[in-house]
Write a protein that holds these residues in place. Structure first.
Motif, PDB file in Angstrom:
ATOM      1  N   PRO A 174     -43.541 -11.829 -61.654  1.00 33.36           N
ATOM      2  CA  PRO A 174     -44.241 -13.073 -62.001  1.00 33.36           C
ATOM      3  C   PRO A 174     -45.752 -12.917 -61.886  1.00 33.36           C
ATOM      4  O   PRO A 174     -46.264 -12.133 -61.086  1.00 33.36           O
ATOM      5  N   THR A 175     -46.466 -13.699 -62.673  1.00 32.48           N
ATOM      6  CA  THR A 175     -47.916 -13.789 -62.579  1.00 32.48           C
ATOM      7  C   THR A 175     -48.287 -14.967 -61.681  1.00 32.48           C
ATOM      8  O   THR A 175     -47.443 -15.796 -61.319  1.00 32.48           O
ATOM      9  N   LEU A 176     -49.559 -15.057 -61.362  1.00 31.46           N
ATOM     10  CA  LEU A 176     -50.038 -16.201 -60.580  1.00 31.46           C
ATOM     11  C   LEU A 176     -49.764 -17.499 -61.326  1.00 31.46           C
ATOM     12  O   LEU A 176     -49.358 -18.502 -60.728  1.00 31.46           O
ATOM     13  N   GLU A 177     -49.934 -17.489 -62.641  1.00 30.27           N
ATOM     14  CA  GLU A 177     -49.709 -18.685 -63.447  1.00 30.27           C
ATOM     15  C   GLU A 177     -48.241 -19.081 -63.461  1.00 30.27           C
ATOM     16  O   GLU A 177     -47.911 -20.273 -63.534  1.00 30.27           O
ATOM     17  N   ASP A 178     -47.328 -18.112 -63.399  1.00 26.71           N
ATOM     18  CA  ASP A 178     -45.896 -18.417 -63.342  1.00 26.71           C
ATOM     19  C   ASP A 178     -45.556 -19.246 -62.111  1.00 26.71           C
ATOM     20  O   ASP A 178     -44.600 -20.031 -62.129  1.00 26.71           O
ATOM     21  N   LEU A 179     -46.311 -19.063 -61.043  1.00 26.19           N
ATOM     22  CA  LEU A 179     -46.042 -19.773 -59.789  1.00 26.19           C
ATOM     23  C   LEU A 179     -46.736 -21.137 -59.736  1.00 26.19           C
ATOM     24  O   LEU A 179     -46.556 -21.876 -58.770  1.00 26.19           O
ATOM     25  N   GLY A 180     -47.519 -21.463 -60.746  1.00 27.46           N
ATOM     26  CA  GLY A 180     -48.160 -22.776 -60.799  1.00 27.46           C
ATOM     27  C   GLY A 180     -49.349 -22.932 -59.883  1.00 27.46           C
ATOM     28  O   GLY A 180     -49.907 -24.029 -59.771  1.00 27.46           O
ATOM     29  N   ALA A 181     -49.779 -21.849 -59.241  1.00 28.78           N
ATOM     30  CA  ALA A 181     -50.853 -21.967 -58.244  1.00 28.78           C
ATOM     31  C   ALA A 181     -52.194 -22.386 -58.844  1.00 28.78           C
ATOM     32  O   ALA A 181     -52.828 -23.331 -58.343  1.00 28.78           O
ATOM     33  N   PRO A 182     -52.677 -21.739 -59.909  1.00 25.81           N
ATOM     34  CA  PRO A 182     -53.992 -22.155 -60.412  1.00 25.81           C
ATOM     35  C   PRO A 182     -53.988 -23.504 -61.111  1.00 25.81           C
ATOM     36  O   PRO A 182     -55.037 -24.132 -61.259  1.00 25.81           O
TER      37      PRO A 182
ATOM     38  N   ALA B 104     -43.411  -5.918 -52.798  1.00 25.69           N
ATOM     39  CA  ALA B 104     -43.982  -4.812 -53.550  1.00 25.69           C
ATOM     40  C   ALA B 104     -45.473  -5.099 -53.790  1.00 25.69           C
ATOM     41  O   ALA B 104     -45.900  -6.258 -53.775  1.00 25.69           O
ATOM     42  N   PRO B 105     -46.282  -4.063 -54.010  1.00 26.21           N
ATOM     43  CA  PRO B 105     -47.727  -4.287 -54.167  1.00 26.21           C
ATOM     44  C   PRO B 105     -48.088  -5.318 -55.223  1.00 26.21           C
ATOM     45  O   PRO B 105     -48.995  -6.133 -55.015  1.00 26.21           O
ATOM     46  N   TYR B 106     -47.394  -5.309 -56.368  1.00 24.79           N
ATOM     47  CA  TYR B 106     -47.752  -6.268 -57.419  1.00 24.79           C
ATOM     48  C   TYR B 106     -47.465  -7.699 -56.983  1.00 24.79           C
ATOM     49  O   TYR B 106     -48.197  -8.631 -57.343  1.00 24.79           O
ATOM     50  N   LEU B 107     -46.414  -7.925 -56.177  1.00 16.11           N
ATOM     51  CA  LEU B 107     -46.116  -9.263 -55.664  1.00 16.11           C
ATOM     52  C   LEU B 107     -47.086  -9.652 -54.560  1.00 16.11           C
ATOM     53  O   LEU B 107     -47.498 -10.819 -54.467  1.00 16.11           O
ATOM     54  N   ALA B 108     -47.438  -8.699 -53.717  1.00 15.33           N
ATOM     55  CA  ALA B 108     -48.387  -8.982 -52.639  1.00 15.33           C
ATOM     56  C   ALA B 108     -49.733  -9.428 -53.202  1.00 15.33           C
ATOM     57  O   ALA B 108     -50.390 -10.326 -52.654  1.00 15.33           O
ATOM     58  N   GLU B 109     -50.141  -8.829 -54.328  1.00 16.08           N
ATOM     59  CA  GLU B 109     -51.402  -9.227 -54.951  1.00 16.08           C
ATOM     60  C   GLU B 109     -51.326 -10.667 -55.473  1.00 16.08           C
ATOM     61  O   GLU B 109     -52.254 -11.462 -55.284  1.00 16.08           O
ATOM     62  N   VAL B 110     -50.222 -11.030 -56.120  1.00 16.96           N
ATOM     63  CA  VAL B 110     -50.054 -12.394 -56.625  1.00 16.96           C
ATOM     64  C   VAL B 110     -50.061 -13.383 -55.458  1.00 16.96           C
ATOM     65  O   VAL B 110     -50.728 -14.429 -55.512  1.00 16.96           O
ATOM     66  N   ALA B 111     -49.329 -13.073 -54.399  1.00 22.51           N
ATOM     67  CA  ALA B 111     -49.265 -13.966 -53.245  1.00 22.51           C
ATOM     68  C   ALA B 111     -50.638 -14.123 -52.594  1.00 22.51           C
ATOM     69  O   ALA B 111     -51.015 -15.227 -52.187  1.00 22.51           O
ATOM     70  N   ALA B 112     -51.386 -13.030 -52.498  1.00 25.48           N
ATOM     71  CA  ALA B 112     -52.713 -13.101 -51.888  1.00 25.48           C
ATOM     72  C   ALA B 112     -53.646 -13.991 -52.704  1.00 25.48           C
ATOM     73  O   ALA B 112     -54.462 -14.734 -52.143  1.00 25.48           O
ATOM     74  N   ARG B 113     -53.535 -13.938 -54.013  1.00 30.79           N
ATOM     75  CA  ARG B 113     -54.386 -14.779 -54.865  1.00 30.79           C
ATOM     76  C   ARG B 113     -53.978 -16.249 -54.775  1.00 30.79           C
ATOM     77  O   ARG B 113     -54.813 -17.141 -54.954  1.00 30.79           O
ATOM     78  N   ALA B 114     -52.711 -16.511 -54.488  1.00 29.79           N
ATOM     79  CA  ALA B 114     -52.244 -17.898 -54.345  1.00 29.79           C
ATOM     80  C   ALA B 114     -52.530 -18.468 -52.961  1.00 29.79           C
ATOM     81  O   ALA B 114     -52.511 -19.695 -52.778  1.00 29.79           O
ATOM     82  N   ARG B 115     -52.785 -17.612 -51.982  1.00 27.25           N
ATOM     83  CA  ARG B 115     -52.923 -18.058 -50.597  1.00 27.25           C
ATOM     84  C   ARG B 115     -54.065 -19.065 -50.375  1.00 27.25           C
ATOM     85  O   ARG B 115     -53.862 -20.066 -49.674  1.00 27.25           O
ATOM     86  N   PRO B 116     -55.274 -18.897 -50.943  1.00 22.23           N
ATOM     87  CA  PRO B 116     -56.336 -19.887 -50.679  1.00 22.23           C
ATOM     88  C   PRO B 116     -55.965 -21.310 -51.081  1.00 22.23           C
ATOM     89  O   PRO B 116     -56.218 -22.264 -50.341  1.00 22.23           O
ATOM     90  N   GLY B 117     -55.376 -21.466 -52.267  1.00 24.65           N
ATOM     91  CA  GLY B 117     -54.976 -22.811 -52.695  1.00 24.65           C
ATOM     92  C   GLY B 117     -53.897 -23.388 -51.803  1.00 24.65           C
ATOM     93  O   GLY B 117     -53.915 -24.591 -51.490  1.00 24.65           O
ATOM     94  N   PHE B 118     -52.955 -22.554 -51.389  1.00 17.39           N
ATOM     95  CA  PHE B 118     -51.918 -22.995 -50.462  1.00 17.39           C
ATOM     96  C   PHE B 118     -52.534 -23.476 -49.157  1.00 17.39           C
ATOM     97  O   PHE B 118     -52.156 -24.530 -48.622  1.00 17.39           O
ATOM     98  N   GLU B 119     -53.486 -22.741 -48.625  1.00 20.16           N
ATOM     99  CA  GLU B 119     -54.109 -23.123 -47.345  1.00 20.16           C
ATOM    100  C   GLU B 119     -54.900 -24.415 -47.471  1.00 20.16           C
ATOM    101  O   GLU B 119     -54.923 -25.228 -46.541  1.00 20.16           O
ATOM    102  N   ARG B 120     -55.545 -24.627 -48.622  1.00 19.98           N
ATOM    103  CA  ARG B 120     -56.272 -25.892 -48.809  1.00 19.98           C
ATOM    104  C   ARG B 120     -55.316 -27.078 -48.737  1.00 19.98           C
ATOM    105  O   ARG B 120     -55.631 -28.104 -48.110  1.00 19.98           O
ATOM    106  N   LEU B 121     -54.174 -26.959 -49.385  1.00 19.66           N
ATOM    107  CA  LEU B 121     -53.208 -28.053 -49.347  1.00 19.66           C
ATOM    108  C   LEU B 121     -52.547 -28.153 -47.977  1.00 19.66           C
ATOM    109  O   LEU B 121     -52.302 -29.256 -47.468  1.00 19.66           O
TER     110      LEU B 121
END
Length: 241
Positions: A121-129, A216-233
């Motif tokens: 999945p991409t970051l956009e697939d997870l709805g984060a941005p 896996a590294p590709y998932l860890a990167e997506v999760a890391a990019r989603a983390r700031p928005g998650f923490e704000r909420l």
């Protein structure tokens, strides 16, 4: 009352729909913009053809339906929505008719769970941005900041968190929200055959997870990019009552 619950995929969103569906006063609706999102974006998802055949995919028609009669004349209409389904240009005038809430989950768990059903999945697939834009539109339409609840909090203390959510939405808590019969529902989207196996077997909220998924590294990167928005909420999430 129309309740729009917003979350990314794999966020406990279907179990929450089961919880509201167990109320005596509530009808539920499962991701009404899913087909419109697939049709407009062209993205390939599991069961794409089935989803497109099962729902209207003109977003204007979907929006009109959301403002129409509540199924069965129920006093409460709970609608499960995902922010990435609201593509640019999709109508948002129906936002003003709803009470809204946000359901969040640690992005590492979301990424791991989504990857199991649709790999890489991409970051956009997870709805984060897309979530920040949806929240801004909700606040503009309603003049209210939607309450936030975290999935692991619900799993750890279902009654306390559901009481807090119901209070924030100005509806009475119903103890029937804590459990439900196993099995499929007529209200489930056709995609349930691919995504809902665990929920179909469930009779209540599962206990909280005790381990952190190894990504896996590709998932860890997506999760890391989603983390700031998650923490704000997460910083303004509801506390249990």
């Amino acid at each position: 009352m129309r309740i729009a619950m917003w979350s990314g995929p794999r966020n406990l969103s279907t179990a929450m729909m089961r919880s509201f569906g167990a109320r005596a006063d509530c009808a539920v609706l499962d991701e009404p913009f899913y087909a419109a999102y697939l049709a407009k974006s062209g993205i390939d998802h599991p069961m794409r053809a089935d989803v497109l055949a099962s729902q209207p995919y003109d977003p204007e028609v979907v929006a009109r339906n959301l403002l129409g009669p509540v199924p069965g004349g129920s006093p409460v209409w709970y609608q499960k929505h995902m922010p990435h389904h609201m593509l640019p240009g999709f109508p948002r005038d129906w936002f003003a008719a709803c009470r809204h809430a946000i359901l969040i989950r640690a992005p590492e768990r979301v990424a791991a769970s989504f990857d199991a059903g649709r790999p890489r999945p991409t970051l956009e697939d997870l709805g984060a941005p897309q979530m920040d834009g949806v929240i801004a539109d909700i606040e503009s339409a309603t003049g209210r900041t939607p309450p936030v609840i975290e999935a692991e909090d619900v799993r750890a203390n279902p009654e306390g968190m559901l009481r807090a959510l119901c209070a924030a939405l100005d509806i009475p808590f119903d103890a029937r929200m804590l459990s439900w019969p196993s099995g499929p529902r007529a209200s489930d989207g056709v995609w349930a055959a691919h995504w809902y196996k665990a929920v179909v077997a469930s009779t209540g909220f599962a206990p909280p997870s005790v381990s952190t998924p190894k990504l896996a590294p590709y998932l860890a990167e997506v999760a890391a990019r989603a983390r700031p928005g998650f923490e704000r909420l997460r910083a303004r999430k509801l506390k249990p009552l």
